[in-house]
Design a protein around this motif. Structure first.
Motif, PDB file in Angstrom:
ATOM      1  N   GLN A  67       0.821  -1.212   0.000  1.00 47.17           N
ATOM      2  CA  GLN A  67       0.000   0.000   0.000  1.00 47.17           C
ATOM      3  C   GLN A  67       0.852   1.258   0.000  1.00 47.17           C
ATOM      4  O   GLN A  67       0.557   2.222  -0.707  1.00 47.17           O
ATOM      5  N   LYS A  68       1.929   1.260   0.786  1.00 44.36           N
ATOM      6  CA  LYS A  68       2.783   2.443   0.853  1.00 44.36           C
ATOM      7  C   LYS A  68       3.509   2.662  -0.470  1.00 44.36           C
ATOM      8  O   LYS A  68       3.689   3.808  -0.912  1.00 44.36           O
ATOM      9  N   MET A  69       3.921   1.592  -1.131  1.00 44.01           N
ATOM     10  CA  MET A  69       4.590   1.739  -2.423  1.00 44.01           C
ATOM     11  C   MET A  69       3.625   2.315  -3.459  1.00 44.01           C
ATOM     12  O   MET A  69       4.007   3.186  -4.257  1.00 44.01           O
ATOM     13  N   GLN A  70       2.366   1.866  -3.447  1.00 48.32           N
ATOM     14  CA  GLN A  70       1.386   2.413  -4.382  1.00 48.32           C
ATOM     15  C   GLN A  70       1.150   3.901  -4.122  1.00 48.32           C
ATOM     16  O   GLN A  70       0.978   4.684  -5.062  1.00 48.32           O
ATOM     17  N   TYR A  71       1.173   4.291  -2.845  1.00 47.86           N
ATOM     18  CA  TYR A  71       1.026   5.712  -2.513  1.00 47.86           C
ATOM     19  C   TYR A  71       2.231   6.509  -2.994  1.00 47.86           C
ATOM     20  O   TYR A  71       2.079   7.579  -3.597  1.00 47.86           O
ATOM     21  N   ASP A  72       3.430   6.003  -2.737  1.00 46.93           N
ATOM     22  CA  ASP A  72       4.649   6.715  -3.134  1.00 46.93           C
ATOM     23  C   ASP A  72       4.734   6.883  -4.646  1.00 46.93           C
ATOM     24  O   ASP A  72       5.285   7.880  -5.139  1.00 46.93           O
ATOM     25  N   LEU A  73       4.194   5.911  -5.396  1.00 49.42           N
ATOM     26  CA  LEU A  73       4.235   5.979  -6.857  1.00 49.42           C
ATOM     27  C   LEU A  73       3.040   6.747  -7.433  1.00 49.42           C
ATOM     28  O   LEU A  73       2.918   6.868  -8.657  1.00 49.42           O
ATOM     29  N   GLY A  74       2.167   7.242  -6.565  1.00 44.51           N
ATOM     30  CA  GLY A  74       1.008   8.001  -7.026  1.00 44.51           C
ATOM     31  C   GLY A  74      -0.087   7.150  -7.631  1.00 44.51           C
ATOM     32  O   GLY A  74      -0.920   7.649  -8.392  1.00 44.51           O
ATOM     33  N   LEU A  75      -0.132   5.845  -7.295  1.00 44.60           N
ATOM     34  CA  LEU A  75      -1.131   4.944  -7.868  1.00 44.60           C
ATOM     35  C   LEU A  75      -2.407   4.876  -7.033  1.00 44.60           C
ATOM     36  O   LEU A  75      -3.461   4.514  -7.544  1.00 44.60           O
ATOM     37  N   SER A  76      -2.313   5.163  -5.757  1.00 47.33           N
ATOM     38  CA  SER A  76      -3.500   5.134  -4.900  1.00 47.33           C
ATOM     39  C   SER A  76      -3.248   6.008  -3.681  1.00 47.33           C
ATOM     40  O   SER A  76      -2.103   6.378  -3.390  1.00 47.33           O
ATOM     41  N   LYS A  77      -4.327   6.291  -2.975  1.00 48.49           N
ATOM     42  CA  LYS A  77      -4.203   7.142  -1.797  1.00 48.49           C
ATOM     43  C   LYS A  77      -5.336   6.849  -0.830  1.00 48.49           C
ATOM     44  O   LYS A  77      -6.491   6.729  -1.236  1.00 48.49           O
ATOM     45  N   ILE A  78      -5.002   6.713   0.442  1.00 50.57           N
ATOM     46  CA  ILE A  78      -6.010   6.558   1.485  1.00 50.57           C
ATOM     47  C   ILE A  78      -6.305   7.953   2.041  1.00 50.57           C
ATOM     48  O   ILE A  78      -5.410   8.616   2.554  1.00 50.57           O
ATOM     49  N   TYR A  79      -7.545   8.390   1.925  1.00 48.03           N
ATOM     50  CA  TYR A  79      -7.894   9.713   2.418  1.00 48.03           C
ATOM     51  C   TYR A  79      -8.187   9.713   3.913  1.00 48.03           C
ATOM     52  O   TYR A  79      -7.951  10.699   4.596  1.00 48.03           O
ATOM     53  N   GLU A  80      -8.745   8.596   4.393  1.00 47.66           N
ATOM     54  CA  GLU A  80      -9.082   8.536   5.818  1.00 47.66           C
ATOM     55  C   GLU A  80      -9.178   7.088   6.243  1.00 47.66           C
ATOM     56  O   GLU A  80      -9.316   6.172   5.423  1.00 47.66           O
ATOM     57  N   MET A  81      -9.073   6.871   7.551  1.00 46.03           N
ATOM     58  CA  MET A  81      -9.335   5.557   8.130  1.00 46.03           C
ATOM     59  C   MET A  81     -10.228   5.780   9.343  1.00 46.03           C
ATOM     60  O   MET A  81      -9.950   6.633  10.183  1.00 46.03           O
ATOM     61  N   VAL A  82     -11.332   5.026   9.412  1.00 46.09           N
ATOM     62  CA  VAL A  82     -12.298   5.179  10.491  1.00 46.09           C
ATOM     63  C   VAL A  82     -12.364   3.871  11.267  1.00 46.09           C
ATOM     64  O   VAL A  82     -12.421   2.795  10.681  1.00 46.09           O
ATOM     65  N   PHE A  91      -8.679   8.925  11.296  1.00 47.74           N
ATOM     66  CA  PHE A  91      -7.332   9.409  11.008  1.00 47.74           C
ATOM     67  C   PHE A  91      -7.342  10.082   9.634  1.00 47.74           C
ATOM     68  O   PHE A  91      -7.750   9.475   8.638  1.00 47.74           O
ATOM     69  N   LEU A  92      -6.913  11.342   9.603  1.00 43.03           N
ATOM     70  CA  LEU A  92      -6.856  12.126   8.375  1.00 43.03           C
ATOM     71  C   LEU A  92      -5.402  12.295   7.955  1.00 43.03           C
ATOM     72  O   LEU A  92      -4.512  12.440   8.793  1.00 43.03           O
ATOM     73  N   MET A  93      -5.160  12.317   6.648  1.00 42.68           N
ATOM     74  CA  MET A  93      -3.807  12.481   6.121  1.00 42.68           C
ATOM     75  C   MET A  93      -3.376  13.948   6.235  1.00 42.68           C
ATOM     76  O   MET A  93      -4.086  14.851   5.777  1.00 42.68           O
ATOM     77  N   ASP A  94      -2.217  14.176   6.836  1.00 40.68           N
ATOM     78  CA  ASP A  94      -1.787  15.562   7.019  1.00 40.68           C
ATOM     79  C   ASP A  94      -1.356  16.221   5.708  1.00 40.68           C
ATOM     80  O   ASP A  94      -1.230  17.435   5.639  1.00 40.68           O
ATOM     81  N   MET A  95      -1.152  15.421   4.648  1.00 38.10           N
ATOM     82  CA  MET A  95      -0.793  15.995   3.350  1.00 38.10           C
ATOM     83  C   MET A  95      -2.015  16.455   2.558  1.00 38.10           C
ATOM     84  O   MET A  95      -1.874  17.111   1.535  1.00 38.10           O
ATOM     85  N   ASN A  96      -3.211  16.100   3.017  1.00 42.77           N
ATOM     86  CA  ASN A  96      -4.420  16.643   2.384  1.00 42.77           C
ATOM     87  C   ASN A  96      -4.546  18.119   2.728  1.00 42.77           C
ATOM     88  O   ASN A  96      -4.160  18.538   3.824  1.00 42.77           O
ATOM     89  N   ASN A  97      -5.126  18.884   1.812  1.00 44.01           N
ATOM     90  CA  ASN A  97      -5.328  20.288   2.139  1.00 44.01           C
ATOM     91  C   ASN A  97      -6.562  20.454   3.022  1.00 44.01           C
ATOM     92  O   ASN A  97      -7.286  19.492   3.311  1.00 44.01           O
ATOM     93  N   LEU A  98      -6.797  21.670   3.457  1.00 44.06           N
ATOM     94  CA  LEU A  98      -7.857  21.953   4.420  1.00 44.06           C
ATOM     95  C   LEU A  98      -9.233  21.562   3.889  1.00 44.06           C
ATOM     96  O   LEU A  98     -10.047  20.956   4.595  1.00 44.06           O
ATOM     97  N   LEU A  99      -9.505  21.887   2.622  1.00 43.08           N
ATOM     98  CA  LEU A  99     -10.807  21.566   2.040  1.00 43.08           C
ATOM     99  C   LEU A  99     -10.991  20.056   1.934  1.00 43.08           C
ATOM    100  O   LEU A  99     -12.076  19.529   2.229  1.00 43.08           O
ATOM    101  N   GLN A 100      -9.946  19.346   1.517  1.00 44.01           N
ATOM    102  CA  GLN A 100     -10.049  17.895   1.395  1.00 44.01           C
ATOM    103  C   GLN A 100     -10.356  17.243   2.742  1.00 44.01           C
ATOM    104  O   GLN A 100     -11.214  16.362   2.842  1.00 44.01           O
ATOM    105  N   ASN A 101      -9.670  17.663   3.788  1.00 47.71           N
ATOM    106  CA  ASN A 101      -9.888  17.043   5.090  1.00 47.71           C
ATOM    107  C   ASN A 101     -11.264  17.387   5.658  1.00 47.71           C
ATOM    108  O   ASN A 101     -11.855  16.576   6.371  1.00 47.71           O
TER     109      ASN A 101
END
Length: 300
Positions: A67-82, A91-101
């Motif tokens: 999963q982390k390799m797919q994220y690093d390569l820009g193939l997928s992204k987890i926006y949140e985990m509940v 858990f919100l990703m700190d690299m998301n911008n304010l509107l996304q979060n």
């Protein structure tokens, strides 16, 4: 967390509060939800273990690497985990911008409402983070007592059959006898036909119990293979039975999420769109600050 300015955290908090208010106005009844901003490495670690604090095993490391390799390569992204607990944790990703979060927080309230009110989740533990931490401690003790390799080999075997449990927790294994008899009140002259199958089964059982023939074991088919091994295996040591019980308990927690994945995501998506539309109409949508030092990897 270090990449997020304090002012942005305050604005995100205001956006989450506004989204919560709108969710309640729509009639949603979510669990109280605690939000945390985490970096990608922590997000994907939690996702690979499915719950924070779960026991260590090489399959979790394999999931993290993929999963982390797919994220690093820009193939997928987890926006949140509940996490389905009371209170819930998101858990919100700190690299998301304010509107996304803010958008993701509105999505989270749909999930936590679903966890609280959907029938499939009524029997799940709402303190599962505490439970998996205790499970991890017990397995770590078994590794110390019996050797890490021995416990890992045994976990490999148990995890290979972890989905062979009884999913239908809300169904009774056997209907009460009086209820069964009460449902057989005759209404026509042909009602005796419906009893042919039951009489055939009773006759077969009587034949199987003839002297000299061992009784059928188990008496009825057992769908829950893990529970069957816990109760009937003559070869397991106490720690091995406990490991099976740990895996079974955690799978009973995860199965409703597998059964309702499409419905759960659909419910959260419907409500985040309505909540965000209301925030936009009220002029409460936060505008992310522009910064050349931060960027978001596009989702697949």
């Amino acid at each position: 967390m270090n990449n997020v300015a304090h002012s942005d955290i305050e604005r995100l908090r205001d956006g989450i509060d506004a989204a919560w208010e709108e969710a309640r106005k729509f009639g949603l009844d979510p669990f109280p939800t605690h939000f945390e901003l985490v970096p990608a490495s922590i997000m994907y670690e939690f996702a690979s273990y499915s719950l924070p604090g779960r026991f260590s095993h090489w399959t979790h490391g394999k999931a993290f690497y993929r999963q982390k390799m797919q994220y690093d390569l820009g193939l997928s992204k987890i926006y949140e985990m509940v996490v389905n607990t009371n209170p819930s944790y998101a858990f919100l990703m700190d690299m998301n911008n304010l509107l996304q979060n803010t958008f993701v927080a509105a999505h989270v309230f749909g999930h936590t409402d679903f966890f609280k009110n959907n029938a499939y989740f009524q029997h799940t533990s709402r303190r599962m983070i505490d439970k998996v931490s205790i499970h991890a401690e017990r397995i770590a003790k078994y590794e110390f007592d019996h050797g890490k390799d021995e416990v890992e080999r045994y976990l490999d075997a148990v995890l290979s059959i972890q989905e062979h449990i009884d999913y239908n927790l809300l169904l009774n294994r056997e209907a009460p006898a009086d209820a069964e008899e009460g449902s057989k009140t005759p209404s026509t002259e042909f009602d005796d036909i419906w009893g042919l199958e039951d009489r055939a089964k009773r006759a077969e059982e009587e034949r199987e119990l003839k002297p000299g023939k061992p009784p059928k074991f188990p008496e009825k088919p057992e769908k829950d293979l893990l529970l069957f091994l816990i109760h009937h295996s003559p070869h397991l040591e106490p720690w091995q039975r406990d490991v099976i019980e740990i895996v079974r308990t955690e799978m009973l927690y995860f199965i409703p999420q597998m059964q309702t994945k499409v419905m759960n995501e659909g419910w959260a998506s419907i409500w985040h769109s309505r909540i965000m539309r209301q925030l936009g109409d009220r002029g409460l949508l936060p505008t992310p600050r522009r910064s050349s030092s931060r960027s978001c990897t596009p989702a697949s």
